[in-house]
Design an enzyme around this catalytic site. Sequence first.
Site, PDB file in Angstrom:
ATOM      1  NE  ARG A  44     -21.084 -23.122  15.911  1.00 34.93           N
ATOM      2  CZ  ARG A  44     -20.533 -22.884  16.122  1.00 34.93           C
ATOM      3  NH1 ARG A  44     -19.532 -21.820  16.352  1.00 34.93           N
ATOM      4  NH2 ARG A  44     -20.028 -22.945  17.321  1.00 34.93           N
ATOM      5  CE  LYS A 148      -6.708 -39.724  19.750  1.00 34.36           C
ATOM      6  NZ  LYS A 148      -6.483 -39.391  18.403  1.00 34.36           N
ATOM      7  CG  HIS A 178      -9.535 -45.772  15.028  1.00 33.68           C
ATOM      8  ND1 HIS A 178      -8.838 -43.881  15.687  1.00 33.68           N
ATOM      9  CD2 HIS A 178      -8.944 -46.271  14.413  1.00 33.68           C
ATOM     10  CE1 HIS A 178      -8.076 -43.927  15.098  1.00 33.68           C
ATOM     11  NE2 HIS A 178      -7.739 -45.139  14.172  1.00 33.68           N
ATOM     12  CE  LYS A 182      -6.198 -48.565  13.603  1.00 32.02           C
ATOM     13  NZ  LYS A 182      -6.221 -47.937  11.609  1.00 32.02           N
ATOM     14  CD  GLU A 216      -0.399 -40.902  10.978  1.00 39.24           C
ATOM     15  OE1 GLU A 216      -1.122 -41.759  10.725  1.00 39.24           O
ATOM     16  OE2 GLU A 216       0.328 -40.632  12.264  1.00 39.24           O
ATOM     17  CG  ASP A 235      -2.659 -37.446  17.691  1.00 38.61           C
ATOM     18  OD1 ASP A 235      -4.256 -37.063  18.071  1.00 38.61           O
ATOM     19  OD2 ASP A 235      -2.032 -37.098  16.336  1.00 38.61           O
ATOM     20  CG  HIS A 240      -4.529 -44.461  19.146  1.00 43.32           C
ATOM     21  ND1 HIS A 240      -6.056 -44.294  19.226  1.00 43.32           N
ATOM     22  CD2 HIS A 240      -4.234 -43.392  18.004  1.00 43.32           C
ATOM     23  CE1 HIS A 240      -6.687 -43.549  18.458  1.00 43.32           C
ATOM     24  NE2 HIS A 240      -5.650 -42.708  17.776  1.00 43.32           N
ATOM     25  CE  LYS A 325      -0.075 -37.369  13.261  1.00 44.13           C
ATOM     26  NZ  LYS A 325      -1.152 -37.884  12.510  1.00 44.13           N
TER      27      LYS A 325
HETATM   28  C1  BG6 Z   1      -6.032 -40.071  15.086  1.00 41.91           C
HETATM   29  C2  BG6 Z   1      -4.758 -39.070  15.551  1.00 41.91           C
HETATM   30  O1  BG6 Z   1      -6.323 -40.571  16.299  1.00 41.91           O
HETATM   31  O2  BG6 Z   1      -5.112 -41.523  14.998  1.00 41.91           O
HETATM   32  C3  BG6 Z   1      -4.123 -38.936  13.866  1.00 41.91           C
HETATM   33  O3  BG6 Z   1      -5.697 -38.275  15.933  1.00 41.91           O
HETATM   34  C4  BG6 Z   1      -3.557 -40.259  12.928  1.00 41.91           C
HETATM   35  O4  BG6 Z   1      -3.562 -37.514  13.678  1.00 41.91           O
HETATM   36  C5  BG6 Z   1      -4.689 -41.344  13.345  1.00 41.91           C
HETATM   37  O5  BG6 Z   1      -3.352 -40.167  11.880  1.00 41.91           O
HETATM   38  C6  BG6 Z   1      -4.021 -42.848  12.675  1.00 41.91           C
HETATM   39  O6  BG6 Z   1      -5.002 -43.930  12.795  1.00 41.91           O
HETATM   40  P1  BG6 Z   1      -5.196 -44.533  11.197  1.00 41.91           P
HETATM   41  O7  BG6 Z   1      -6.707 -45.541  12.025  1.00 41.91           O
HETATM   42  O8  BG6 Z   1      -5.099 -44.055  10.961  1.00 41.91           O
HETATM   43  O9  BG6 Z   1      -4.172 -46.021  11.969  1.00 41.91           O
END
Ligand code: BG6
Length: 465
Positions: A44, A148, A178, A182, A216, A235, A240, A325
């Site tokens: 933007r 996502k 993603h 991995k 995390e 999330d 994942h 988290k």
């Molecule tokens: C993301 C989440 O999809 O994946 C984040 O939105 C998370 O909250 C992250 O921290 C973790 O991914 P990675 O590759 O750092 O393990």
Amino acid sequence: MESFTLIILGITSNLAHKNLLPALFALDQKGLLPKSMHIVGVARRELSSNEFHDLIAGTLPTNAESQQKEGFLSRFHYISGYFEGMESGEKNLYSKLKKFLDSHGEACDNKLYYLATYPNLYPAIFFALDKFGLNTQNCGWVRLMIEKPLGSNLETAKALDTLLHKYFSEDQIYRMDHYLGKETVQNLLTFRFANSLLSPLMNKDYVDNIQITASEKIGISGRGGYYDLVGALRDVGQNHLLQMLAVATMELPQGFSNESITKERIKVLGSLVPKPDRVVFGQYNGYLYEDKVSPESKTETFFALETEINNDTWKGVPIFLRSGKSLDQTFTQIVIVFKKPSDKLFSHLELSSEPNILTFKIKPEEGIAFSILTKKPDIKFRLQSNLLEFHYPEQSIIPEAYEHLLHDALIGDPTFFTDAAEIEAEWSFIDPILTKKQPIYVYEPGSPGPEEATKLLSSTGREWI
Ligand code: BG6
């Protein structure tokens, strides 16, 4: 490789800077991007071309050679405007984009759109791309990579899919998770099916339980506006963790093809049993003071849950998933705990009932470890627990998930992308859990999460690994 133009919608986003641009740079260094490829960044805010190049340069590794950086930066172009496309005439974002695409590259140039924007902009973006004919595949291909969250429940995920299919055909859509990119998640597939050793053991006769953890230390990293609407289960749980579970437990695919591998992932995800009474939600103390978080928020920053796969292979094997988290450690792993030895030969010795544990380490270090019992080298007969480990020679040689997935989308290989049926199966599992109102336990930042998560396992006579 065929040439193409990559259009990143949301080039100033955190996602673009943290993941996409470093991955593109790495691909470029490996010679995996076509020489004549253009990258168009769209956002933007107004930026001069110098400001834009500085912005991109700031995301590149500091130790990269300046010639490499210059070559990479020369691929970039910037277009600013509103994603909603409300400007009129030539000032319209999509009109500018069309003009750029028409004047650069070949008439039949291939186009890859990467949506790194807020999901609430998707409908407007699809509509505008269609209006300007930017989604049509006349001669070159047009593909869309979409991040996502894909919906916030089954109903909204289905609605998003209907919308996607109004403007794109299935072969154009690359839905990102993603974690499927991995290295160790892909290696898990190899480890399981390229070695005849493991397959006979991966079932209810030999496995006692499976545990998947994504812990995390970081908090929500200033993403309150997004996070408070979704919470930990949406999330990372819905996507994942479930994808890691699918790859760890799916049956042998009939072939190494997108159809066969995706079909097996869908079968597992569709057989997951939601157990809304076996869920623990937590929120870290202090979350309510985070920027853009409602002071009354009931959003979870931690979850732990039990599930089961209702098929012949896995029925009865408890599966535990947890993520959070602001915890005490950062690590992601898939753990397969085998049943305790049934032979009584060593029952008089200490450690004799230790189970074998197979661990796929995803983060921070990647690798595979298998715990076994051996004889302790000694005159006395004693047991010891050892690890058989697979390490990568250097962690730095491991391609990032975004490198894998960008490359796959470029060559048109959707094997490690999720399809609509998979997303629906994931939401069908998550919805009943989210619908049942759960208490939220407050935990201290830097702790392993709420005590109740430990009890979830101890109530079954097990403990978290
Ligand atoms: C993301 C989440 O999809 O994946 C984040 O939105 C998370 O909250 C992250 O921290 C973790 O991914 P990675 O590759 O750092 O393990």
